[in-house]
Write an enzyme that holds these catalytic residues in place. Structure first.
Site, PDB file in Angstrom:
ATOM      1  N   SER A   1      87.066  84.550  30.746  1.00 46.70           N
ATOM      2  CA  SER A   1      88.121  85.575  30.687  1.00 46.70           C
ATOM      3  C   SER A   1      87.495  86.952  30.783  1.00 46.70           C
ATOM      4  O   SER A   1      86.347  87.153  30.341  1.00 46.70           O
ATOM      5  CB  SER A   1      88.884  85.477  29.366  1.00 46.70           C
ATOM      6  OG  SER A   1      89.732  86.599  29.205  1.00 46.70           O
TER       7      SER A   1
ATOM      8  N   TYR B   1      88.547  84.834  20.373  1.00 46.18           N
ATOM      9  CA  TYR B   1      88.796  84.396  21.761  1.00 46.18           C
ATOM     10  C   TYR B   1      87.747  85.005  22.691  1.00 46.18           C
ATOM     11  O   TYR B   1      87.170  84.326  23.545  1.00 46.18           O
ATOM     12  CB  TYR B   1      90.206  84.810  22.184  1.00 46.18           C
ATOM     13  CG  TYR B   1      90.573  84.476  23.612  1.00 46.18           C
ATOM     14  CD1 TYR B   1      90.898  83.173  23.992  1.00 46.18           C
ATOM     15  CD2 TYR B   1      90.602  85.465  24.604  1.00 46.18           C
ATOM     16  CE1 TYR B   1      91.239  82.865  25.305  1.00 46.18           C
ATOM     17  CE2 TYR B   1      90.947  85.171  25.913  1.00 46.18           C
ATOM     18  CZ  TYR B   1      91.271  83.871  26.253  1.00 46.18           C
ATOM     19  OH  TYR B   1      91.603  83.568  27.556  1.00 46.18           O
TER      20      TYR B   1
ATOM     21  N   LYS C   1      85.036  82.893  24.898  1.00 38.90           N
ATOM     22  CA  LYS C   1      84.943  83.010  26.357  1.00 38.90           C
ATOM     23  C   LYS C   1      83.587  83.567  26.787  1.00 38.90           C
ATOM     24  O   LYS C   1      83.104  83.259  27.885  1.00 38.90           O
ATOM     25  CB  LYS C   1      86.097  83.862  26.887  1.00 38.90           C
ATOM     26  CG  LYS C   1      87.464  83.191  26.743  1.00 38.90           C
ATOM     27  CD  LYS C   1      87.507  81.849  27.466  1.00 38.90           C
ATOM     28  CE  LYS C   1      88.917  81.305  27.614  1.00 38.90           C
ATOM     29  NZ  LYS C   1      88.933  79.992  28.300  1.00 38.90           N
TER      30      LYS C   1
HETATM   31  P1  NAD Z   1      98.465  77.743  29.507  1.00 39.44           P
HETATM   32  O1  NAD Z   1      98.804  77.880  28.065  1.00 39.44           O
HETATM   33  O2  NAD Z   1      99.545  77.868  30.529  1.00 39.44           O
HETATM   34  O3  NAD Z   1      97.720  76.368  29.766  1.00 39.44           O
HETATM   35  C1  NAD Z   1      96.712  75.895  28.926  1.00 39.44           C
HETATM   36  C2  NAD Z   1      96.757  74.385  28.952  1.00 39.44           C
HETATM   37  O4  NAD Z   1      95.698  73.891  28.121  1.00 39.44           O
HETATM   38  C3  NAD Z   1      98.064  73.809  28.406  1.00 39.44           C
HETATM   39  O5  NAD Z   1      98.567  72.863  29.322  1.00 39.44           O
HETATM   40  C4  NAD Z   1      97.634  73.172  27.086  1.00 39.44           C
HETATM   41  O6  NAD Z   1      98.421  72.045  26.732  1.00 39.44           O
HETATM   42  C5  NAD Z   1      96.210  72.796  27.384  1.00 39.44           C
HETATM   43  N1  NAD Z   1      95.412  72.617  26.172  1.00 39.44           N
HETATM   44  C6  NAD Z   1      95.395  73.407  25.059  1.00 39.44           C
HETATM   45  N2  NAD Z   1      94.557  72.890  24.150  1.00 39.44           N
HETATM   46  C7  NAD Z   1      94.024  71.763  24.688  1.00 39.44           C
HETATM   47  C8  NAD Z   1      93.111  70.790  24.219  1.00 39.44           C
HETATM   48  N3  NAD Z   1      92.566  70.872  22.998  1.00 39.44           N
HETATM   49  N4  NAD Z   1      92.803  69.760  25.037  1.00 39.44           N
HETATM   50  C9  NAD Z   1      93.354  69.650  26.263  1.00 39.44           C
HETATM   51  N5  NAD Z   1      94.231  70.554  26.758  1.00 39.44           N
HETATM   52  C10 NAD Z   1      94.566  71.584  25.978  1.00 39.44           C
HETATM   53  O7  NAD Z   1      97.321  78.813  29.762  1.00 39.44           O
HETATM   54  P2  NAD Z   1      96.714  79.452  31.089  1.00 39.44           P
HETATM   55  O8  NAD Z   1      97.073  80.878  31.092  1.00 39.44           O
HETATM   56  O9  NAD Z   1      96.992  78.610  32.269  1.00 39.44           O
HETATM   57  O10 NAD Z   1      95.165  79.392  30.700  1.00 39.44           O
HETATM   58  C11 NAD Z   1      94.238  78.520  31.319  1.00 39.44           C
HETATM   59  C12 NAD Z   1      92.843  79.002  30.983  1.00 39.44           C
HETATM   60  O11 NAD Z   1      92.653  80.313  31.508  1.00 39.44           O
HETATM   61  C13 NAD Z   1      92.563  79.113  29.489  1.00 39.44           C
HETATM   62  O12 NAD Z   1      91.235  78.733  29.237  1.00 39.44           O
HETATM   63  C14 NAD Z   1      92.743  80.594  29.215  1.00 39.44           C
HETATM   64  O13 NAD Z   1      92.033  81.016  28.084  1.00 39.44           O
HETATM   65  C15 NAD Z   1      92.191  81.176  30.495  1.00 39.44           C
HETATM   66  N6  NAD Z   1      92.623  82.544  30.791  1.00 39.44           N
HETATM   67  C16 NAD Z   1      93.927  82.837  30.982  1.00 39.44           C
HETATM   68  C17 NAD Z   1      94.290  84.142  31.268  1.00 39.44           C
HETATM   69  C18 NAD Z   1      95.733  84.549  31.487  1.00 39.44           C
HETATM   70  O14 NAD Z   1      95.997  85.755  31.541  1.00 39.44           O
HETATM   71  N7  NAD Z   1      96.660  83.606  31.646  1.00 39.44           N
HETATM   72  C19 NAD Z   1      93.322  85.134  31.351  1.00 39.44           C
HETATM   73  C20 NAD Z   1      91.991  84.793  31.157  1.00 39.44           C
HETATM   74  C21 NAD Z   1      91.656  83.483  30.891  1.00 39.44           C
END
Ligand code: NAD
Length: 249
Positions: free
Chosen positions: A140, A155, A159
């Site tokens: 991230s 967090y 990351k």
């Molecule tokens: P999201 O909440 O839409 O999806 C996350 C998924 O991970 C969900 O389907 C959830 O059920 C699953 N999950 C959670 N805990 C779990 C576990 N213990 N085992 C297996 N699955 C698990 O989130 P997203 O925005 O699609 O995020 C995806 C990744 O990208 C994450 O690592 C998040 O930290 C990272 N990220 C997101 C953003 C953003 O702005 N959306 C920015 C930077 C990084």
């Protein structure tokens, strides 16, 4: 087709608006067989079936070694190989430094950092045997700038830990022809931020983004495809910034 006949495991890919599912869809369109691993078996199976025939949806908590190993064993029994792993599962908590309790730390570090380690460990023996593999870790912008917009300091630490682990894995696995890279997304519109973004916040965030828009899940999927495929054959240990210019350094 950049991933023809490749098998790609993507964690946290059952969420319809999430980065993992967008990546799964793009990989499938490029010829990959996709294994979705997420917490709920039905949700994983439903997401896999939306990709078309021949994909697999499995349940595992990425922080639980036994569940991870069982899911990877099932994937191998089904497809016989694993070419790509996307360590995407992650959770965030918008809390401040002094409010972080042990359970907050454990929950956030467990999914992003321990999960990345455990699922990587589960697929590496197979990739070594195959003599090839690509692991993509989702970090991230929060890791790079010390806190993001929603994630608390734990967090950010999780990351940043993912970036360190990615680089160390890249060094150790290079001789096995296993590449390991990361993506550092900026603010992408998914359920992770759903309902938490006021208009005021959105405007102030946009003011710091030269491309003047929030990210779409497809923006991350494209970067993941680049890192998963031979297009990035000579890259390992790198972090791709996909943030609209939020962090130009
Ligand atoms: P999201 O909440 O839409 O999806 C996350 C998924 O991970 C969900 O389907 C959830 O059920 C699953 N999950 C959670 N805990 C779990 C576990 N213990 N085992 C297996 N699955 C698990 O989130 P997203 O925005 O699609 O995020 C995806 C990744 O990208 C994450 O690592 C998040 O930290 C990272 N990220 C997101 C953003 C953003 O702005 N959306 C920015 C930077 C990084």
């Amino acid at each position: 087709m950049l991933l023809q006949d490749k098998v790609a495991v993507i964690t946290g890919a059952a969420s319809a608006r999430g980065l993992g599912f967008a990546t799964a869809r793009l990989f499938a369109s490029q010829g990959a067989k996709v294994v979705i691993i997420d917490l709920d078996a039905d949700a994983s199976a439903a997401a896999a079936s939306q990709l078309g025939a021949g994909h697999l949806g499995l349940a595992a908590d990425v922080a639980c070694e036994d569940q991870v190993n069982a899911a990877i064993a099932q994937a191998l029994a089904w497809f016989g190989r694993i070419d790509v792993l996307v360590n995407n599962a992650g959770i965030t908590q918008p809390i401040r430094l002094m409010d972080i309790k042990r359970e907050n730390y454990d929950a956030v570090l467990d999914v992003s950092l321990r999960g990345t380690l455990l699922v990587s460990q589960a697929v590496i023996p197979t990739m070594r045997q195959q003599g090839a593999g690509s692991i993509v870790c989702i970090s991230s912008v929060s890791a790079q700038r010390g806190g993001g917009i929603f994630g608390g300091p734990h967090y950010s630490a999780a990351k940043a830990g993912v970036l360190g682990l990615m680089k160390a894995m890249a060094r150790e696995l290079g001789p096995d022809n296993i590449r390991v890279n990361a993506i550092a997304p900026g603010l992408i519109q998914t359920d992770i931020t759903a309902g938490k973004l006021s208009d005021e916040m959105r405007q102030s965030i946009l003011a710091g983004i030269p491309l003047n828009r929030l990210g779409e899940a497809a923006d991350i999927a494209g970067a993941a495809l680049f890192l998963a495929s031979p297009l990035s054959a000579y890259s390992t240990g790198i972090t791709l910034d996909v943030n609209g210019g939020m962090l130009i350094h």
